[in-house]
Design a protein around this motif. Structure first.
Motif, PDB file in Angstrom:
ATOM      1  N   ARG A  33       0.761  -1.270  -0.133  1.00  0.00           N
ATOM      2  CA  ARG A  33      -0.069  -0.197   0.022  1.00  0.00           C
ATOM      3  C   ARG A  33       1.052   1.408   0.062  1.00  0.00           C
ATOM      4  O   ARG A  33       1.948   1.227   0.591  1.00  0.00           O
ATOM      5  CB  ARG A  33      -0.970   0.041   1.187  1.00  0.00           C
ATOM      6  CG  ARG A  33      -2.327   0.139   1.223  1.00  0.00           C
ATOM      7  CD  ARG A  33      -2.948   0.029   2.348  1.00  0.00           C
ATOM      8  NE  ARG A  33      -3.647  -1.192   2.446  1.00  0.00           N
ATOM      9  CZ  ARG A  33      -4.932  -1.616   2.279  1.00  0.00           C
ATOM     10  NH1 ARG A  33      -5.699  -0.553   2.214  1.00  0.00           N
ATOM     11  NH2 ARG A  33      -5.538  -2.576   2.224  1.00  0.00           N
ATOM     12  N   GLY A  34       0.639   2.131  -0.891  1.00  0.00           N
ATOM     13  CA  GLY A  34       1.443   3.453  -0.880  1.00  0.00           C
ATOM     14  C   GLY A  34       2.643   3.221  -1.736  1.00  0.00           C
ATOM     15  O   GLY A  34       3.686   4.215  -1.589  1.00  0.00           O
ATOM     16  N   TRP A  49       1.265   1.622  -9.150  1.00  0.00           N
ATOM     17  CA  TRP A  49       1.342   1.867  -7.672  1.00  0.00           C
ATOM     18  C   TRP A  49       0.163   1.260  -6.969  1.00  0.00           C
ATOM     19  O   TRP A  49      -0.888   0.982  -7.862  1.00  0.00           O
ATOM     20  CB  TRP A  49       1.077   3.562  -7.723  1.00  0.00           C
ATOM     21  CG  TRP A  49       0.112   3.991  -7.936  1.00  0.00           C
ATOM     22  CD1 TRP A  49      -1.172   4.653  -6.981  1.00  0.00           C
ATOM     23  CD2 TRP A  49      -0.369   4.723  -9.261  1.00  0.00           C
ATOM     24  NE1 TRP A  49      -1.961   5.040  -7.689  1.00  0.00           N
ATOM     25  CE2 TRP A  49      -1.770   5.373  -8.942  1.00  0.00           C
ATOM     26  CE3 TRP A  49       0.389   4.604 -10.434  1.00  0.00           C
ATOM     27  CZ2 TRP A  49      -2.332   5.896 -10.258  1.00  0.00           C
ATOM     28  CZ3 TRP A  49      -0.242   5.108 -11.644  1.00  0.00           C
ATOM     29  CH2 TRP A  49      -1.663   5.836 -11.240  1.00  0.00           C
ATOM     30  N   ARG A  50       0.298   1.381  -5.734  1.00  0.00           N
ATOM     31  CA  ARG A  50      -0.906   0.707  -4.860  1.00  0.00           C
ATOM     32  C   ARG A  50      -1.594   1.962  -4.080  1.00  0.00           C
ATOM     33  O   ARG A  50      -0.805   2.464  -3.141  1.00  0.00           O
ATOM     34  CB  ARG A  50      -0.512  -0.486  -3.939  1.00  0.00           C
ATOM     35  CG  ARG A  50      -1.968  -1.110  -3.550  1.00  0.00           C
ATOM     36  CD  ARG A  50      -1.391  -2.262  -2.807  1.00  0.00           C
ATOM     37  NE  ARG A  50      -0.668  -3.572  -3.277  1.00  0.00           N
ATOM     38  CZ  ARG A  50      -1.142  -4.401  -4.050  1.00  0.00           C
ATOM     39  NH1 ARG A  50      -2.510  -4.367  -4.407  1.00  0.00           N
ATOM     40  NH2 ARG A  50      -0.423  -5.342  -4.383  1.00  0.00           N
ATOM     41  N   GLY A  51      -2.845   2.373  -4.117  1.00  0.00           N
ATOM     42  CA  GLY A  51      -3.321   3.496  -3.654  1.00  0.00           C
ATOM     43  C   GLY A  51      -3.664   2.957  -1.942  1.00  0.00           C
ATOM     44  O   GLY A  51      -3.331   1.819  -1.683  1.00  0.00           O
ATOM     45  N   GLU A  52      -4.304   4.024  -1.321  1.00  0.00           N
ATOM     46  CA  GLU A  52      -4.523   3.667   0.251  1.00  0.00           C
ATOM     47  C   GLU A  52      -5.681   2.764   0.156  1.00  0.00           C
ATOM     48  O   GLU A  52      -5.860   2.087   1.257  1.00  0.00           O
ATOM     49  CB  GLU A  52      -4.804   4.897   0.717  1.00  0.00           C
ATOM     50  CG  GLU A  52      -3.515   5.921   1.086  1.00  0.00           C
ATOM     51  CD  GLU A  52      -4.099   7.152   1.708  1.00  0.00           C
ATOM     52  OE1 GLU A  52      -5.339   7.523   1.827  1.00  0.00           O
ATOM     53  OE2 GLU A  52      -2.902   8.056   2.030  1.00  0.00           O
ATOM     54  N   ASP A  53      -6.423   2.638  -0.818  1.00  0.00           N
ATOM     55  CA  ASP A  53      -7.697   1.711  -0.750  1.00  0.00           C
ATOM     56  C   ASP A  53      -7.041   0.305  -1.064  1.00  0.00           C
ATOM     57  O   ASP A  53      -8.024  -0.685  -1.021  1.00  0.00           O
ATOM     58  CB  ASP A  53      -8.542   2.122  -2.133  1.00  0.00           C
ATOM     59  CG  ASP A  53      -8.005   2.188  -3.280  1.00  0.00           C
ATOM     60  OD1 ASP A  53      -6.888   2.102  -3.538  1.00  0.00           O
ATOM     61  OD2 ASP A  53      -8.939   2.569  -4.424  1.00  0.00           O
ATOM     62  N   GLY A  54      -5.818  -0.078  -1.360  1.00  0.00           N
ATOM     63  CA  GLY A  54      -5.208  -1.268  -1.562  1.00  0.00           C
ATOM     64  C   GLY A  54      -5.471  -1.716  -3.026  1.00  0.00           C
ATOM     65  O   GLY A  54      -4.917  -2.897  -3.477  1.00  0.00           O
ATOM     66  N   ARG A  74       5.380  10.133  -5.779  1.00  0.00           N
ATOM     67  CA  ARG A  74       4.886   9.191  -4.291  1.00  0.00           C
ATOM     68  C   ARG A  74       3.216   9.030  -4.639  1.00  0.00           C
ATOM     69  O   ARG A  74       2.788   9.701  -5.338  1.00  0.00           O
ATOM     70  CB  ARG A  74       5.242   9.665  -3.251  1.00  0.00           C
ATOM     71  CG  ARG A  74       4.585  11.301  -3.187  1.00  0.00           C
ATOM     72  CD  ARG A  74       5.100  11.845  -1.777  1.00  0.00           C
ATOM     73  NE  ARG A  74       4.636  13.336  -1.771  1.00  0.00           N
ATOM     74  CZ  ARG A  74       3.723  13.997  -1.696  1.00  0.00           C
ATOM     75  NH1 ARG A  74       2.544  13.310  -0.897  1.00  0.00           N
ATOM     76  NH2 ARG A  74       3.513  15.335  -1.725  1.00  0.00           N
ATOM     77  N   VAL A  75       2.827   7.771  -3.707  1.00  0.00           N
ATOM     78  CA  VAL A  75       1.382   7.833  -3.958  1.00  0.00           C
ATOM     79  C   VAL A  75       0.803   8.942  -3.141  1.00  0.00           C
ATOM     80  O   VAL A  75       1.238   9.138  -1.751  1.00  0.00           O
ATOM     81  CB  VAL A  75       0.968   6.710  -3.464  1.00  0.00           C
ATOM     82  CG1 VAL A  75      -0.592   5.958  -3.014  1.00  0.00           C
ATOM     83  CG2 VAL A  75       1.732   5.339  -4.442  1.00  0.00           C
ATOM     84  N   ASP A  76      -0.379   9.220  -3.396  1.00  0.00           N
ATOM     85  CA  ASP A  76      -1.052  10.319  -2.633  1.00  0.00           C
ATOM     86  C   ASP A  76      -2.676  10.091  -2.689  1.00  0.00           C
ATOM     87  O   ASP A  76      -3.146  10.328  -3.726  1.00  0.00           O
ATOM     88  CB  ASP A  76      -0.926  11.634  -3.316  1.00  0.00           C
ATOM     89  CG  ASP A  76      -1.547  13.034  -2.518  1.00  0.00           C
ATOM     90  OD1 ASP A  76      -2.140  12.667  -1.574  1.00  0.00           O
ATOM     91  OD2 ASP A  76      -1.225  14.039  -2.570  1.00  0.00           O
ATOM     92  N   ARG A  81       1.545  11.607  -7.187  1.00  0.00           N
ATOM     93  CA  ARG A  81       2.108  12.734  -7.302  1.00  0.00           C
ATOM     94  C   ARG A  81       3.639  12.865  -7.998  1.00  0.00           C
ATOM     95  O   ARG A  81       4.335  12.177  -7.462  1.00  0.00           O
ATOM     96  CB  ARG A  81       2.281  13.238  -5.867  1.00  0.00           C
ATOM     97  CG  ARG A  81       2.077  15.116  -6.154  1.00  0.00           C
ATOM     98  CD  ARG A  81       1.981  15.553  -4.604  1.00  0.00           C
ATOM     99  NE  ARG A  81       0.645  15.647  -4.034  1.00  0.00           N
ATOM    100  CZ  ARG A  81       0.018  16.810  -4.427  1.00  0.00           C
ATOM    101  NH1 ARG A  81       0.305  17.662  -5.468  1.00  0.00           N
ATOM    102  NH2 ARG A  81      -1.269  17.165  -3.931  1.00  0.00           N
ATOM    103  N   CYS A  82       3.902  13.593  -9.077  1.00  0.00           N
ATOM    104  CA  CYS A  82       4.962  13.619  -9.605  1.00  0.00           C
ATOM    105  C   CYS A  82       6.073  14.204  -8.792  1.00  0.00           C
ATOM    106  O   CYS A  82       5.735  15.379  -8.100  1.00  0.00           O
ATOM    107  CB  CYS A  82       4.952  14.357 -10.892  1.00  0.00           C
ATOM    108  SG  CYS A  82       6.503  14.353 -11.832  1.00  0.00           S
TER     109      CYS A  82
END
Ligand code: FES
Ligand code: FE2
Length: 336
Positions: A33-34, A49-54, A74-76, A81-82
């Motif tokens: 996650r993230g 990427w893997r979001g906060e929702d998994g 990074r995952v936001d 986010r670039c």
């Protein structure tokens, strides 16, 4: 028997086009996650990427602003986010935040469909997936435990590597197995094809008398192919079937990058967990046994199937099946 030289195939063992199908990208484990990863997949650079929702997501790698690789970002939330100027793209790839502007301009990442199963994250090289992700036939409706082995590479085309598993004669010549296999063909649908050995241990094996009590039918050896790039092998006595998934993808130079996934049915309780561990360890031994010896062939083969024989009937069926599937151009992912 019809000649199926690869000089005349349009998809099988070709470099400029391939079957449109789910292709492994990263392992589920390495994408927490993230987390965000860059991957080169079938001629394209992707960011996954893997979001906060998994949920795992995939897009073309380079930021529409100035082309920074988004794996540096990074995952936001569920978006990304670039790193370069902090632009944020939401879960669907729409630009929704530019820190130095009140209103973000119109911009969108090119997103690709993602599926996750059997310990791998798969990407569909096209806009809308028309097929389900790869599965192991006997375990299709079960929860499974898996062990994903490290990435391996081979210098030959993924299609060529896959047909090895249904090459009846090479079990004698390369693996020195005293078996006599006959692989029957079952076309499941236009993207899945199964092959199963039909000879009994008695007919198939020098040690038949020792083996026969463990098999109620033929000597179990089956292969199920999906999208011409992934195959699930099932082997073993009635008591304990071993399942090994070979997930392959073509590299830019026409070689193979693959993952071997050991698969077993999930068992409950402490005893179940121990049994699962033991099964996965045994499956690994079986897998090693099969993989041993073939690399030597893959290293230097210049595949040209110019003189097929009766013993190659399963391979011919596989080639025909691959040829009939919808294909996309390598790197472009547009219909071929
Ligand atoms: S290059 Fe990505 S925000 Fe500028
Ligand atoms: Fe082999």
């Amino acid at each position: 028997m019809t000649i199926v030289s690869t000089k005349h195939t349009k998809t099988f063992a070709q470099r400029d086009q391939l079957v449109q199908g789910w292709t492994w990208a990263v392992t589920s484990k390495e994408l927490g996650r993230g987390q965000v990863k860059g991957v080169r997949l079938l001629g394209r650079d992707l960011v996954i990427w893997r979001g906060e929702d998994g949920v795992a997501r995939a897009a073309d790698a380079h930021c529409p602003h100035m082309g920074a690789h988004l794996k540096e970002g990074r995952v936001d939330g569920n978006g990304i986010r670039c790193f370069f100027h902090d632009w944020r793209f939401d879960a669907e790839g729409h630009l929704d935040d530019v820190p130095c502007l009140d209103r973000a301009p119109e911009a969108k990442l090119k997103m690709w469909p993602v599926a996750e199963t059997l310990g791998l994250v798969w990407v569909w090289p096209g806009d809308e997936p028309t097929r389900k992700p790869p599965y192991v036939p006997e375990l299709e409706d079960d929860e499974c435990d898996v062990h994903v082995l490290p990435t391996f590479t081979e210098r030959c085309h993924p299609n060529v590597m896959l047909i090895n598993a249904i090459d009846e004669h090479h079990f004698n010549s390369v693996h020195s197995l005293p078996v006599d296999l006959y692989m029957s063909t079952d076309v499941v649908d236009d993207t899945t094809i199964e092959f199963a050995n039909t000879t009994s241990p008695k007919e198939a094996h020098r040690f038949a008398r020792v083996l026969q009590p463990f098999y109620s039918g033929p000597l179990t050896y089956k292969m199920c192919y999906h999208h011409g790039n992934t195959g699930a092998v099932t082997v073993g006595p009635d008591l304990a079937h071993f399942h090994i998934l070979f997930a392959l993808r073509m590299t830019d130079d026409g070689g193979t990058e693959g993952r071997r996934v050991l698969v077993t049915r999930r068992r409950k309780g402490l005893r179940g967990k121990l049994l699962t561990k033991a099964m996965l360890a045994l499956t690994n031994v079986v897998g090693d046994y099969f993989a041993d010896g073939d690399s030597q062939v893959f290293e230097s083969i210049r595949f040209d199937f110019a003189v097929p024989t009766k013993a190659d009937h399963a391979i011919i069926d596989f080639v025909r099946h691959v040829e009939a599937q919808p294909a996309v151009r390598f790197g472009e992912w547009t219909a071929a």
